[in-house]
Structures are given as structure tokens and as C-alpha cells.
Scaffold this active site. Structure first.
Site, PDB file in Angstrom:
ATOM      1  N   ASP B  91       0.852  -0.946  -0.262  1.00  0.00           N
ATOM      2  CA  ASP B  91      -0.155   0.298   0.266  1.00  0.00           C
ATOM      3  C   ASP B  91       1.084   1.158   0.197  1.00  0.00           C
ATOM      4  O   ASP B  91       1.962   1.268   0.015  1.00  0.00           O
ATOM      5  CB  ASP B  91      -0.778   0.029   1.204  1.00  0.00           C
ATOM      6  N   SER B  92       0.189   2.575   0.376  1.00  0.00           N
ATOM      7  CA  SER B  92       0.502   3.811  -0.017  1.00  0.00           C
ATOM      8  C   SER B  92       1.059   4.573   1.238  1.00  0.00           C
ATOM      9  O   SER B  92       2.567   5.345   1.167  1.00  0.00           O
ATOM     10  CB  SER B  92       0.087   4.049  -0.837  1.00  0.00           C
ATOM     11  N   GLY B  93       1.028   3.781   2.575  1.00  0.00           N
ATOM     12  CA  GLY B  93       1.012   4.195   3.350  1.00  0.00           C
ATOM     13  C   GLY B  93       0.179   5.876   3.774  1.00  0.00           C
ATOM     14  O   GLY B  93       0.406   6.164   4.880  1.00  0.00           O
ATOM     15  N   GLY B  94      -0.594   5.795   2.910  1.00  0.00           N
ATOM     16  CA  GLY B  94      -1.730   6.290   2.939  1.00  0.00           C
ATOM     17  C   GLY B  94      -2.530   6.585   4.421  1.00  0.00           C
ATOM     18  O   GLY B  94      -2.798   7.410   5.345  1.00  0.00           O
ATOM     19  N   PHE B  95      -3.815   5.313   3.956  1.00  0.00           N
ATOM     20  CA  PHE B  95      -4.091   4.973   5.238  1.00  0.00           C
ATOM     21  C   PHE B  95      -3.467   5.226   6.647  1.00  0.00           C
ATOM     22  O   PHE B  95      -4.451   6.268   7.358  1.00  0.00           O
ATOM     23  CB  PHE B  95      -5.153   4.217   4.818  1.00  0.00           C
ATOM     24  N   ASP B 145      -2.931   7.805  -1.719  1.00  0.00           N
ATOM     25  CA  ASP B 145      -3.949   9.051  -1.325  1.00  0.00           C
ATOM     26  C   ASP B 145      -4.783   9.442  -0.847  1.00  0.00           C
ATOM     27  O   ASP B 145      -3.864   8.715   0.645  1.00  0.00           O
ATOM     28  CB  ASP B 145      -5.653   7.926  -2.175  1.00  0.00           C
ATOM     29  N   GLN B 212     -11.186   8.043  -4.878  1.00  0.00           N
ATOM     30  CA  GLN B 212     -11.592   8.119  -3.843  1.00  0.00           C
ATOM     31  C   GLN B 212     -13.407   9.051  -4.178  1.00  0.00           C
ATOM     32  O   GLN B 212     -13.405   8.211  -5.402  1.00  0.00           O
ATOM     33  CB  GLN B 212     -10.949   9.253  -3.411  1.00  0.00           C
ATOM     34  N   GLY B 239     -10.913   3.627   0.615  1.00  0.00           N
ATOM     35  CA  GLY B 239     -12.190   5.047   1.730  1.00  0.00           C
ATOM     36  C   GLY B 239     -13.603   4.631   1.664  1.00  0.00           C
ATOM     37  O   GLY B 239     -14.067   4.847   2.001  1.00  0.00           O
ATOM     38  N   ASP B 289      -7.354  -7.484   0.740  1.00  0.00           N
ATOM     39  CA  ASP B 289      -7.072  -7.676   2.041  1.00  0.00           C
ATOM     40  C   ASP B 289      -7.821  -7.334   3.223  1.00  0.00           C
ATOM     41  O   ASP B 289      -8.784  -6.402   2.962  1.00  0.00           O
ATOM     42  CB  ASP B 289      -5.546  -6.848   1.015  1.00  0.00           C
ATOM     43  N   CYS B 327     -14.224 -28.808   8.291  1.00  0.00           N
ATOM     44  CA  CYS B 327     -12.719 -27.654   8.339  1.00  0.00           C
ATOM     45  C   CYS B 327     -11.672 -28.615   7.887  1.00  0.00           C
ATOM     46  O   CYS B 327     -11.806 -29.881   8.809  1.00  0.00           O
ATOM     47  CB  CYS B 327     -12.456 -26.211   9.167  1.00  0.00           C
ATOM     48  N   CYS B 329      -7.690 -27.853   7.764  1.00  0.00           N
ATOM     49  CA  CYS B 329      -7.235 -27.369   7.897  1.00  0.00           C
ATOM     50  C   CYS B 329      -6.235 -27.739   9.097  1.00  0.00           C
ATOM     51  O   CYS B 329      -6.867 -28.800   9.596  1.00  0.00           O
ATOM     52  CB  CYS B 329      -7.174 -25.861   8.406  1.00  0.00           C
ATOM     53  N   CYS B 332      -7.981 -28.019  12.598  1.00  0.00           N
ATOM     54  CA  CYS B 332      -8.442 -28.384  13.177  1.00  0.00           C
ATOM     55  C   CYS B 332      -8.259 -29.580  12.590  1.00  0.00           C
ATOM     56  O   CYS B 332      -9.210 -30.818  13.464  1.00  0.00           O
ATOM     57  CB  CYS B 332      -9.781 -28.333  11.650  1.00  0.00           C
ATOM     58  N   HIS B 358      -5.384 -21.110  10.708  1.00  0.00           N
ATOM     59  CA  HIS B 358      -7.332 -21.942  10.944  1.00  0.00           C
ATOM     60  C   HIS B 358      -8.024 -20.551   9.946  1.00  0.00           C
ATOM     61  O   HIS B 358      -8.348 -20.401   9.168  1.00  0.00           O
ATOM     62  CB  HIS B 358      -7.664 -21.906  12.165  1.00  0.00           C
TER      63      HIS B 358
END
Lengths: 412, 412
Positions: B91-95, B145, B212, B239, B289, B327, B329, B332, B358
Site C-alpha cells: 500500500d502507499s502508507g496513506g491510510f 491517496d 476516491q 475510502g 485485503d 474444516c 486445516c 482442525c 485456521h
């Protein structure tokens, strides 16, 4: 089944052996990673297997408080609870109780203490310890002992040792059911939630006795003699790695070990640093446990061929090399010191994992080296060089006075 | 190389695709586990591979503070640093900067903020973000952004969006080097420690633009139009998952997505709960994500086919069954709820590991299910049943109002 040791080779006092237990073979000399709460901290069972761990240690004291023996028993013991198919040794809880100091009261009956979890009063008698260990279904259980503090006068050490011997007898009778069914339904049962129908028909493994006696050779020999009145399938040396100088510890080993039956495994409890293990193997010890590799790992102290490094040190910030170029572990094959330092700074779980993998690999690789050297009859020459290097490193780093007992801890 | 999407099948707005990047293929719709500090918390790279993770996300904001971009660059980027051979999106670091609230100041130039690590002033301009992401050598970088808060008036949302679009252009020019060498040696370089000779000859991946415009459909469309003046190889919807009601988020997706170029990957940032992902895939989103599976895991919240359970609940104390009988996994297959509850109570690292395995399995299995359903043309009917069940479960557990934005977080 009864744990039995087959000696494959000897060199001086050192022995190469195979210990057979309910859950399989253990090559000796063996190091047992410590799994206090039913997990060797940060490791999965498969990772332990991959590292070559053949036996692990569980702490009775911690497991009786959390989750409690009945929960573990419902999983058919520690093996089912933690998904570990290989041998398990459980300690008796004695060492941890004694570490509580002011929170516990010792009587002939046993120990009463305040639970560090919830403050409630808990009792631990030899019978209680056996009942819990039987529920944990360990391959090797340990007798409840009174761990003599260091230093102790001859009188103090004698009183403590003699109590340990009486408790060893009570442990033995309880574990092997020689006290009869009747006593199993007595007051002890109420304390541990034990019901007669819960008890397995025979013990799931074997019970080891523990030699005590402080730093007093004659008391140690008396303790051993007392234990030999019972048919313990293995014997431990306890009450060491409690802060005594290395020379004292080695003197005690040299006094006691030659009198221990050659056909039974010998376990030096809570030891220790790599050089301590080498010194003890040279004197005939077969089994070890210590929190040092795992606890050090979580604190960023990593073992290398040339000594311990602290990954938190800024010197590693941009170091693209592995912890130890000579190491073949997963961590050293794939990750830089720089990355490990970063994980440590960010308190990332993966950092504890990678460090623990490396340190356990270091210890288990040491044991493989020791076994090979004994098998090839070159332990003495190998150990001479190894110990000289380690001492040189400790002198250089100014950690010569570090207590071996650092690794003997109240669980992890 | 330029990330390129090949569409294999569609069903309504939903698409089954293959995204090709510098470090290989990603099947879409894809979920990206979040690896804030160069590690998906508690997981090894091999475990992520085993779970079927094909791409992970790294947080530029965190990595620029610790260990700093030059350390990562010295490892030939994030892949070498963290031993991950597959695609990485940064990511850009903006958030994260916007989440700092009072500690940051936004100007046309960019953002200045106090480092939460050591209090020093740090600058993050579009150029800085690109320079850091180029050093991280991610397969997919994101434009810087200005993340519009929720709620925002039309005027606020417009101002913020228009700034984001100017920053997107600056990001684009910096990432693809269209601003020329000269500007690269300017004042910006001093801020990030960037030297011209450190910069790779071409970008290591591709840069995505971010739509945005808050909850205002017309602004969203204007934002998309502005981005399409540049040849971004992929586009994100930003956003969202910032506290808005689900209906608003879906309305925005339904407004914007139909106008996004069909041949480019569409990434919905920071979303979300399993049902949010299903709803967004139905509307044509390809990439996701969210910290929810990993963060929930460490807090003992575990996903099952019938809803989320809290492993800390005492009802699980003696439960010998797995988290989810359906499940497959590792957790489990081998461990009981009782054991997992015990590990959580004892704050054991293995608990975080097993829970994370899990939950990530749950999310990645959901993505596999979605991909298969699209390929077989039965997504709509499958999703109808799935969403009905999830809503029923949420009504039953009284968590109907839980914000989707819970999973959008300032890194892990």
C-alpha cells in the site's frame, strides 16, 4: 511400559544408548526441550520432529493448574492433548513449588501453596504429583522431591534429602499402585479430582527417582543408596543448576554418577549451557532438559559456534548474513540477522519462532555430535577442543561467571 | 513487469481471472493476507504457501519506519527480506498516516507526521511513497491517496478526492520515471535517503490508481475518469470500509465498478468480512485485503461455517472437538477447542499460530470456493444461500450492526 536403556557404546564414563519408552525410542545422550504448558514455546510438534527432538518435557506444576489434569486426561494424556506422538517426560512439580518461596509451606505430608493463577490454596503431596502425572500419561514420571536450596548446611541438606527419600518411596508406591486400591480412594483423591475409575489399569510409563543431598557428597551417596532400595527404571540428579559454581556441580557428578547403576538412564535435571551438557556427558549423564535454548531465543540470545549473540544489538541492523554461517537450520538457510533483528524489534511472533528453531537446532545438533563422537570413540578429544573454545569465548565476552543455573527455571 | 489480468470466465459482474506479476500468477478473486512488518503475523512463508496464499500485502508506512526502506532494499526488496517468492502488493502508507489523526498535517505537498516509533517528524509525499515502494520492490505498488473520512460532505469529499487525483498523477510520474532524472535528485531524496544510483533501472512491478470520492457516486465517477487519463495497470476502490453502512458501500461499488475497465484488476481495499467479500465479488471485484482473519485469530475469534466463535469462552474448556468439523486445516485436523482455549489462556505463541492458520485457511478456502463457483457458473445460487446463512447467523448472535470497517486497520 518400563523405560529401558540399551548401551551401544561407551567412552570413559560417557555412554551412547537407546532408551525405549511407551512412545518409542530416544537416542542418548538426549536433550529434552521444555514444553511447560503442553507446548514447547513457539514450536509446532512437526517442527520439533523436524529438528530431531525425540523426547520433550512437560511441567506437572503448570499443567495441574492450567488446564488441570482432567482436561489432559480427557485427551488421553499429554500426547493427545498437544498432538505429540513421541516420548514425554513430566517433572514432579517439586522444583516449581520450591521456587514459589514465601507462597508455599512444606510439611512431611507435602507442600501447600497459593496458586499463582488465582490465589487458591493447592496441595501437592507425592501422591498428588503421581496422580497428576498418571493422568498426563507421560512415558517417564519423576518422584516428588524436596529441592535443597543452595547454599545449605550439612544438617539442612540432610533433612531435605531424607524428606525427599521418604517422598520418593511414597511416589513409588503410588505410581506403581503398591499402596493398594484403598489408599487411592482416600483424602488425596478429593484434592486432585481423582476418581478410582479414572486411573489406568497400569502405569503408562516408568518413574525415575531423584538423588538429592546438596553439595555434600556423602549425603548424595546416601540418597542414591536409599533410592536403590526401589526398582526405579531410571535415576536423576536433582538439586543442581541452582546457583552453585561449576566446580561444585562437577564434583557432585563425579562423586555420584560412578555409583549409579550402569543399566539405567541418568538424567541431570535443569542443565544447562552447551558446555555444561558436554561436561556432564563426559561424566556419564544420558539426559538433559533446560529452558535456555527456548527462553534465550525469545530474548534474542542466539547460540553460534563462536558464542552467544544478542540479535537486538544494533551491529546486526544491516547484517545480511545468517546467525551462524556454519548452521544448517531453517532460520540460517533463509533469513538474515538484519531480518531477525527487525522481527525482534517489532515484537513479531515469527521472530520468536525463527530464533527458537535456531537455538533448538543448535542444542539438538550438539547432542547428535556428542552421540557420534562417543560411537566413534573420539569424544574426549572433541570435547577438549570444544570446551577450550567455549571457555575462551566466555573469557573474551566477560561472561565467565554466568551461573549455569540460569537455565533451571520455574517452567517456561 | 506490468501486472496483467486474463479473464477466464465471468458470471454476471463476477470474474474468474489470472493476474500475472513479476513474481508469478495470482488466481482471482484473490485474498491478500496482511504482512505489515514483512511478516504475516505468526506465519512462516512456507505456511502461507501451504494455505494457498498467492499474494500478500506489505505496509509501506510501517516498513519505512522499521526497518527503513534501505534495509529492505539491501535484501533486494521485501521478497528477499522476508523469504517470500510470490507476489507482493504494497500500500502507499496513506491510510495509515490518516489514521494518525492529530499527529499529522496534510498539505498539497503531502503529509507530515510524528513517527509513532520515536516521535521524529516524517514526511510522506507521493514521491516519497513511490521511492519507498520502489525500494521494497513490490509487484504491485499503490498511489498515495488522501483517504476521505466518513461521513464527509460533498465539498469535503470533492476536495479530498481532487487532491488524491493530483497525488495519483505525481505517484504515476514518479513510479514510471516520467518526471525525469532531475527531480529524483531533488529535496525528496534527502527525506527517504534515496540516491539515484540505488534506483532500479525500471519499476519492479506496476502501480495501481485508487478511486476516491467518499459516498458520493458522481465524485467516484469523476475520480475514475481522472485516473483513466493514465495507464494504471490496475485500479483500486479506496475510502471504503471506514465505518459506512454496508448498503452505502455496495451502492458505491455498483456505481463505480461497471465503469472500470474490464481488462484491469479491481482491488477493494481493506475489505473485509467473508460476507463482504462475497458481496463484492458478485459486483466484479478481483482483489481483497483485510487484517480480520489474522487479528481475529490472535484475539481468539475463529471463523466457522456457522459463524465466529470465541475460543476464550468457557464453553470450550473441555470440548474435544475441532474448531469446525467441516474444516480440513492443520489446526482442525490435530487440535481440540479445549487445547486451543488452553493455549490462549496461557498466552502461548502456538495458540496464535494455530488460530491464524485456521482463519487464513477459512478465507483462502472461501476464495477457492468463489473461483470454482464462477468457473462453473453457479456463483449466484451459491452466494444466495451463503449470504442468507451469514445474515441469519449475525441476526442470531446480535452482531448485525458490526461495522465492515473493523477489518480496515492501520496495519497489523
Amino acid at each position: 511400559m518400563r523405560p529401558t536403556l540399551r548401551i551401544l557404546a561407551t567412552e570413559g564414563a560417557a555412554r551412547l544408548g537407546q532408551l525405549t519408552t511407551t512412545h518409542g525410542l530416544v537416542e542418548t545422550p538426549a536433550f529434552m526441550p521444555v514444553g511447560t504448558y503442553g507446548t514447547v514455546k513457539a514450536m509446532s510438534p512437526e517442527e520439533l520432529e523436524g529438528l530431531g527432538a525425540q523426547i520433550i518435557l512437560g511441567n506437572t506444576f503448570h499443567l495441574m493448574l492450567r488446564p488441570g489434569p482432567d482436561i489432559v486426561a480427557a485427551h488421553k494424556g499429554l500426547h493427545g492433548f498437544m498432538h505429540w506422538q513421541h516420548p514425554v517426560l513430566t517433572d514432579s512439580g517439586g522444583f516449581q513449588v520450591f521456587s514459589l518461596k514465601s507462597l508455599r509451606k512444606i510439611t512431611e505430608e507435602g507442600v501447600r501453596f497459593r496458586s499463582p493463577i488465582n490465589g487458591s490454596e493447592v496441595r501437592l503431596t507425592p501422591e498428588d504429583s503421581m496422580d497428576v502425572q498418571l493422568k498426563l500419561r507421560s512415558d517417564i514420571a519423576m518422584a516428588l522431591d524436596d529441592c535443597t536450596p543452595y547454599p545449605a548446611t550439612e544438617a539442612q541438606a540432610r533433612e531435605s534429602m531424607e524428606r525427599s527419600m521418604r517422598w520418593a518411596e511414597r511416589s513409588y508406591r503410588r505410581y506403581y499402585g503398591q499402596s493398594g486400591l484403598e489408599s487411592r480412594t482416600g483424602g488425596d483423591a478429593a484434592n486432585t479430582g481423582q476418581r478410582v475409575e479414572d486411573l489406568p489399569s497400569g502405569p503408562p510409563g516408568g518413574l525415575f527417582g531423584i538423588v538429592q543431598g546438596g553439595m555434600h557428597g556423602a549425603l548424595r551417596l546416601a540418597s542414591l543408596e536409599a533410592l536403590l532400595r526401589f526398582d526405579f527404571p531410571g535415576l536423576a540428579v536433582g538439586g543442581l543448576a541452582v546457583g552453585e559454581p561449576e566446580e561444585e556441580r562437577l564434583r557432585i557428578l563425579e562423586t555420584v554418577v560412578p555409583h549409579m547403576p550402569a543399566d539405567r538412564p541418568r538424567y541431570l535435571m535443569g542443565v544447562g549451557r552447551p558446555e555444561d551438557i558436554v561436561a556432564a556427558v563426559l561424566r556419564g549423564i544420558d539426559m538433559f532438559d533446560c529452558v535456555m535454548p527456548t527462553r534465550h531465543a525469545r530474548n534474542g540470545h542466539l547460540f553460534t559456534a563462536t558464542g552467544v549473540i544478542n540479535i537486538r544489538n544494533s551491529v546486526h541492523e544491516a547484517d545480511l548474513g545468517p546467525i551462524d554461517p556454519a548452521c544448517t537450520c531453517y532460520t540460517c538457510r533463509h533469513f538474515s540477522r538484519s531480518y531477525l533483528r527487525h522481527l525482534d524489534r517489532c515484537n513479531e511472533i515469527l521472530g520468536s519462532r525463527l530464533n527458537t528453531l535456531h537455538n533448538l537446532h543448535f542444542y539438538l545438533e550438539l547432542m547428535r555430535t556428542l552421540r557420534t563422537a562417543i560411537g566413534e570413540g573420539r569424544l574426549a578429544s572433541w570435547a577438549r577442543g570444544y570446551l577450550a573454545l567455549r571457555w575462551e569465548e566466555r573469557r573474551r565476552s566477560g561472561r565467565g561467571g554466568e551461573a549455569a543455573g540460569e537455565g533451571r527455571a520455574d517452567g517456561e
